[in-house]
Design a protein around this motif. Structure first.
Motif, PDB file in Angstrom:
ATOM      1  N   UNK A  49      42.580  37.698  37.853  1.00  0.00           N
ATOM      2  CA  UNK A  49      43.359  38.921  37.748  1.00  0.00           C
ATOM      3  C   UNK A  49      43.744  39.299  36.326  1.00  0.00           C
ATOM      4  N   UNK A  50      43.195  38.595  35.321  1.00  0.00           N
ATOM      5  CA  UNK A  50      43.514  38.865  33.914  1.00  0.00           C
ATOM      6  C   UNK A  50      42.288  39.524  33.297  1.00  0.00           C
ATOM      7  N   UNK A  51      42.391  40.817  33.029  1.00  0.00           N
ATOM      8  CA  UNK A  51      41.254  41.591  32.542  1.00  0.00           C
ATOM      9  C   UNK A  51      40.626  40.942  31.309  1.00  0.00           C
ATOM     10  N   UNK A  52      39.325  40.820  31.295  1.00  0.00           N
ATOM     11  CA  UNK A  52      38.463  40.181  30.287  1.00  0.00           C
ATOM     12  C   UNK A  52      38.499  38.654  30.355  1.00  0.00           C
ATOM     13  N   UNK A  53      39.377  38.088  31.194  1.00  0.00           N
ATOM     14  CA  UNK A  53      39.473  36.628  31.286  1.00  0.00           C
ATOM     15  C   UNK A  53      39.427  36.153  32.735  1.00  0.00           C
ATOM     16  N   UNK A  54      38.930  36.991  33.643  1.00  0.00           N
ATOM     17  CA  UNK A  54      38.903  36.617  35.056  1.00  0.00           C
ATOM     18  C   UNK A  54      38.022  35.393  35.265  1.00  0.00           C
ATOM     19  N   UNK A 134      49.160  31.948  45.794  1.00  0.00           N
ATOM     20  CA  UNK A 134      49.092  33.387  45.507  1.00  0.00           C
ATOM     21  C   UNK A 134      47.733  33.967  45.896  1.00  0.00           C
ATOM     22  N   UNK A 135      47.672  34.849  46.898  1.00  0.00           N
ATOM     23  CA  UNK A 135      46.382  35.436  47.270  1.00  0.00           C
ATOM     24  C   UNK A 135      45.800  36.357  46.201  1.00  0.00           C
ATOM     25  N   UNK A 136      46.631  36.948  45.353  1.00  0.00           N
ATOM     26  CA  UNK A 136      46.090  37.761  44.268  1.00  0.00           C
ATOM     27  C   UNK A 136      45.283  36.899  43.302  1.00  0.00           C
ATOM     28  N   UNK A 137      45.683  35.642  43.165  1.00  0.00           N
ATOM     29  CA  UNK A 137      44.982  34.723  42.272  1.00  0.00           C
ATOM     30  C   UNK A 137      43.763  34.089  42.947  1.00  0.00           C
ATOM     31  N   UNK A 138      43.875  33.755  44.238  1.00  0.00           N
ATOM     32  CA  UNK A 138      42.844  32.940  44.873  1.00  0.00           C
ATOM     33  C   UNK A 138      42.367  33.462  46.219  1.00  0.00           C
TER      34      UNK A 138
END
Length: 305
Positions: A49-54, A134-138
């Motif tokens: 969820x971290x743009x350019x570092x997904x 965290x479902x947003x993460x995984x």
């Protein structure tokens, strides 16, 4: 022993602390980042969820961040643990586990949160591999898979609709009384969500991948992943030591720029928010750093006028 009065000491070197160090370094402030090197997300293989570092690993994220910050020589990194803090706005003094002393005009706590010991047998073996918080993460990696949700009460009724965006194949294990109303149980039944309130005996897994959750009443729930509600505590007791106000769930009370109730003390990242995502923490660190820099510049302007 640090003789120089630093502009800022940042306690914690995760996304919040590192982004704050970057902003302050570019603002030509003298900064020390004190970090013990034991981040909560070390159990995970990837940050999402971290743009350019997904998909980057937490350790690689930190390595790259430190490399970038290295372009700004006024920022230094200290591999140590801060254990005490005294002083007031304009001159704080911190001591570390290894006996180092640092003095600074401002302090930024980016200490994150820490997990309390996991009390379900077998959960530690799968945490960060097939059990997540965290479902947003995984959630993407477990999409459409049969999952077990370990949660209860109002938190569960928030989480169930959320996780349904990734899979409709999930079972709720509340590990004891479900703390639900009859209406909430009926809501789960209407959505065909199995609900078990028997305590969890243990979690079966192989090489970190969960196979089934075994309940005390003998029920077994096969699954490929788990989402659970962690029990968290603030990453450092120094916040209480210096007098910061803490919420009932353990976070530091801050304004929208990271200011605490203690003049000169700021906080950012997971320690000051319930939005526990790397990109949110980094954003909070950047905003707090800008506020700190503005405060330092305004104070210097007033002294020199």
């Amino acid at each position: 022993m640090t003789k120089q009065l630093l502009d800022v000491v940042i306690i914690g070197g995760g996304p919040a602390g590192l982004n704050a160090a970057l902003v302050l370094g570019r603002a030509r402030k003298n900064v020390a980042v004190i970090d013990e090197g034991r981040p909560r997300n070390a159990v995970t293989r990837e940050t999402h969820g971290f743009l350019t570092r997904d998909g980057i690993s937490p350790s690689e994220f930190r390595r790259m961040a430190k490399e970038e910050i290295g372009a700004y020589p006024s920022v230094s990194f200290v591999a140590d643990t801060a254990v005490s803090i005294v002083g007031t706005d304009g001159r704080f003094q911190m001591e570390t586990e290894q006996g180092q002393t640092f003095a600074s005009k401002k302090v930024l706590f980016a200490v994150g949160m820490k997990d309390r010991p996991l009390d379900i047998p077998g959960l530690a073996e799968v945490y960060g591999k097939s059990a997540f918080v965290c479902p947003y993460c995984d959630g993407w990696e477990l999409r459409d898979q049969p999952l077990v949700i370990i949660n209860k009460g109002a938190e569960l009724m928030h989480f169930a609709p959320l996780i349904s965006g990734w899979t409709n194949r999930f079972t709720v294990c509340t590990n004891g009384p479900d703390e639900l109303t009859d209406a909430e149980r009926e809501e789960l039944r209407q959505h065909q969500v199995p609900l078990f309130d028997s305590p969890i005996r243990h979690i079966d897994s192989s090489d970190g991948i969960v196979r089934q959750v075994v309940l005390e009443d003998g029920t077994t729930v096969p699954c490929r992943g788990i989402f659970f509600k962690p029990e968290l505590v603030t990453g450092s007791e120094l916040l209480r030591m210096i007098g910061c106000e803490i919420t009932e769930w353990g976070a530091v009370v801050v304004d929208n720029l990271g200011k605490t109730n203690v003049p000169g003390v700021y906080s950012a990242g997971d320690a000051a928010s319930r939005m526990h995502q790397a990109i949110a923490a980094a954003s909070m660190g950047a905003l707090a750093a800008a506020a700190i820099n503005n405060e330092l510049n305004t104070e210097a302007w007033g002294r020199n006028g």
